[in-house]
Design an enzyme around this catalytic site. Structure first.
Site, short mmCIF file in Angstrom:
data_model
loop_
_atom_site.label_atom_id
_atom_site.label_comp_id
_atom_site.label_asym_id
_atom_site.label_seq_id
_atom_site.Cartn_x
_atom_site.Cartn_y
_atom_site.Cartn_z
N ASP A 114 -5.27 6.00 23.84
CA ASP A 114 -4.95 5.87 25.27
C ASP A 114 -5.69 6.90 26.13
OD1 ASP A 114 -3.25 3.76 24.80
OD2 ASP A 114 -1.48 5.02 24.61
N GLY A 135 2.82 -3.59 27.58
CA GLY A 135 2.48 -4.16 26.27
C GLY A 135 3.43 -3.69 25.18
N LYS A 190 -6.81 -3.41 26.41
CA LYS A 190 -5.69 -2.59 26.94
C LYS A 190 -5.31 -3.15 28.32
CE LYS A 190 -5.22 0.12 23.43
NZ LYS A 190 -3.98 0.01 22.63
N SER A 211 5.83 6.13 24.67
CA SER A 211 6.11 5.44 23.40
C SER A 211 7.50 5.79 22.88
CB SER A 211 5.08 5.85 22.35
OG SER A 211 3.81 5.39 22.71
C1 S3P Z 1 1.64 2.23 21.73
C2 S3P Z 1 0.61 1.96 20.87
C3 S3P Z 1 -0.79 1.84 21.30
C4 S3P Z 1 -1.00 2.40 22.71
C5 S3P Z 1 0.08 2.01 23.66
C6 S3P Z 1 1.43 2.46 23.16
C7 S3P Z 1 3.01 2.32 21.19
O1 S3P Z 1 -1.15 0.48 21.31
O2 S3P Z 1 -2.25 2.00 23.21
O3 S3P Z 1 -0.15 2.57 24.94
O4 S3P Z 1 3.91 2.83 21.87
O5 S3P Z 1 3.21 1.88 20.04
P1 S3P Z 1 -1.72 -0.22 19.97
O6 S3P Z 1 -0.77 0.08 18.90
O7 S3P Z 1 -1.78 -1.68 20.29
O8 S3P Z 1 -3.08 0.39 19.77
#
Ligand code: S3P
Length: 431
Positions: A311, A90, A338, A18
């Site tokens: 996660d 994502g 996910k 992240s």
């Molecule tokens: C993330 C937020 C999470 C997480 C993803 C990384 C991020 O998703 O599952 O692996 O870096 O902001 P969500 O915010 O959709 O839950």
């Protein structure tokens, strides 16, 4: 996976995914040279890096986790020649949607089959409310086509789901919007964007469950040292906990309070995890984690821990399979959207290994018990593959995990690091 073994020694898992994404994005928009160390060289964060390069940002590296970014300033990005392919990521897609909604050029964001099946209306809807022109498919999925608009307006938005990606996307769009953008979350989610914006000299007002900023400001380049990813450390926290005779020291792990659900949940199950040398590294809390084997017991997972461990559930389900009694998870419907449907895919894999797991629309009930060998499908989901790798430590026979190439999205070098620590792992084309 050969069954059995134990985990011992000390290791540093790769950089936080992240934080790595955000470092590239903010470094690119800043004025001046941003130097990063500890960058995750996984295909997800590299997708973000390549995307910014295609928009004209000069980025050197990565070289052993070091990256230098010659920031182009808030208005310096250029139109990419082709659609930006974000692979499996994502975070790249949702955060870049926000960052690009206010640019002066059109851009298309696309990705692999998994990413193009994931819900994007959660970002396209509020971005449209800000005045953005962003079109997905009829099903609300990528590819996303973004066209330039005259201006974006700041938005006050109460998120229907607890999502750091949505929050971050709107805050990034807010940098380019007129007036104030304020995002309120239904439960705390990771706050790396807010912390890092502050580190780049951008004022973010945080009040209770809201984060607010005013568009039109500038970012100042800075130096960033990215900690090891607690989401990657999680596999080893579980692996060492479930295996008699294990003792591991995980070094320089990010322990941001919005990310430590896995520690809280494992401790409630009876795990022995010590947080050593807590320190602050560039605005993010970091520590070394010592973990030893323990007798785990099944619990009801508190719903307020869910966004803080979002996660880590594939790994936690393996811990539940090795615990005494029943573990119940509720309030986690997000797991179904996910990289795979993590409730169904984990339940199927656990069933193959002889573990009783019953799915519900928003969770799962797992009965601890013996783990047999077998062939499990990861469905191209990195965290499913690594979770089942840890299950082998307690298995009675060989486990074969299929479709593992995407382990490289978040944890390049997993096979060699895990094998050094004592896992009986081999992979035909592992790096
Ligand atoms: C993330 C937020 C999470 C997480 C993803 C990384 C991020 O998703 O599952 O692996 O870096 O902001 P969500 O915010 O959709 O839950």
């Amino acid at each position: 996976m050969r069954p059995g073994g134990k985990l011992r020694g000390h290791l540093r898992v790769p950089g936080d995914k992240s934080i790595s994404h955000r470092a590239i994005m903010l470094g690119s928009l800043a004025k001046g040279l941003t130097r990063i160390s500890g960058f995750l060289e996984g295909t997800d964060s590299l997708a973000t890096l390549h995307a910014l390069r295609r928009m004209g940002v000069v980025i050197e590296g990565p070289d052993a986790g070091r990256v230098s970014i010659r920031g182009v300033g808030m208005n310096g990005l250029r139109a990419p020649e082709l659609p930006l392919d974000l692979g499996n990521s994502g975070t790249s897609m949702r955060l870049l949607s926000g960052l690009l909604a206010g640019q002066r050029f059109p851009v298309t964001l696309t990705g692999d089959a998994s990413l193009c099946g994931r819900p994007m209306r959660r970002v396209t809807r509020p971005l449209t409310e800000m005045g953005a022109d962003i079109q997905g498919t009829q099903a609300g999925t990528a590819p996303l086509h973004i066209r330039p608009v005259e201006r974006l307006r700041g938005l006050t938005y109460r998120m229907p789901v607890a999502s750091a990606q949505v929050k971050s996307s709107l805050l990034l769009a807010g940098l380019f919007a007129e007036g104030e953008t304020c995002v309120t979350e239904p439960a705390p989610t990771r706050d790396h964007t807010e912390r890092m914006l502050a580190g780049f000299g951008y004022q973010v007002r945080r009040e209770g469950a809201s984060a607010c900023l005013t568009g039109g400001g500038e970012l100042r380049a800075c130096a960033l040292d990215i900690p090891a990813d607690i989401s990657s450390a999680a596999f080893f926290l579980v692996g060492a906990s479930i295996t008699p005779g294990s003792e591991l020291l995980l070094e320089h792990v990010g322990i941001n309070p919005t990310r430590i659900g896995v520690i809280n949940i494992l401790r409630e199950m009876g795990a022995r995890i010590e947080v050593l040398n807590p320190r602050d590294v560039g605005g993010e809390p970091v520590a070394d984690l010592r973990v030893g084997s323990a007798r785990l017991r099944g619990i009801r997972i508190p719903e307020k821990q869910v966004p803080l461990a979002i996660d880590e559930f594939p790994a936690l389900f393996v811990a539940a399979a090795c615990a005494e009694g029943e573990t119940r998870l509720t309030g986690a419907a997000e797991l179904r959207v996910k990289e795979s449907d993590r409730i169904q895919v984990m339940a199927d894999g656990l069933a193959t290994l002889g573990v009783k797991a019953q799915t519900t629309p928003d969770g799962i009930i797992i009965q601890g018990g013996p783990i047999q060998g077998g062939h499990v499908e990861s469905h191209g989901d990195h965290r499913i593959a690594m979770a089942f790798a840890m299950a082998a430590l307690r298995a009675q026979g060989k486990i074969v995990i299929n479709d593992c190439a995407n382990v490289n999205t978040s944890f390049p070098g997993f096979v060699s690091l895990a094998s050094q620590a004592g896992l009986g792992i081999s992979a035909p084309e592992a790096t």
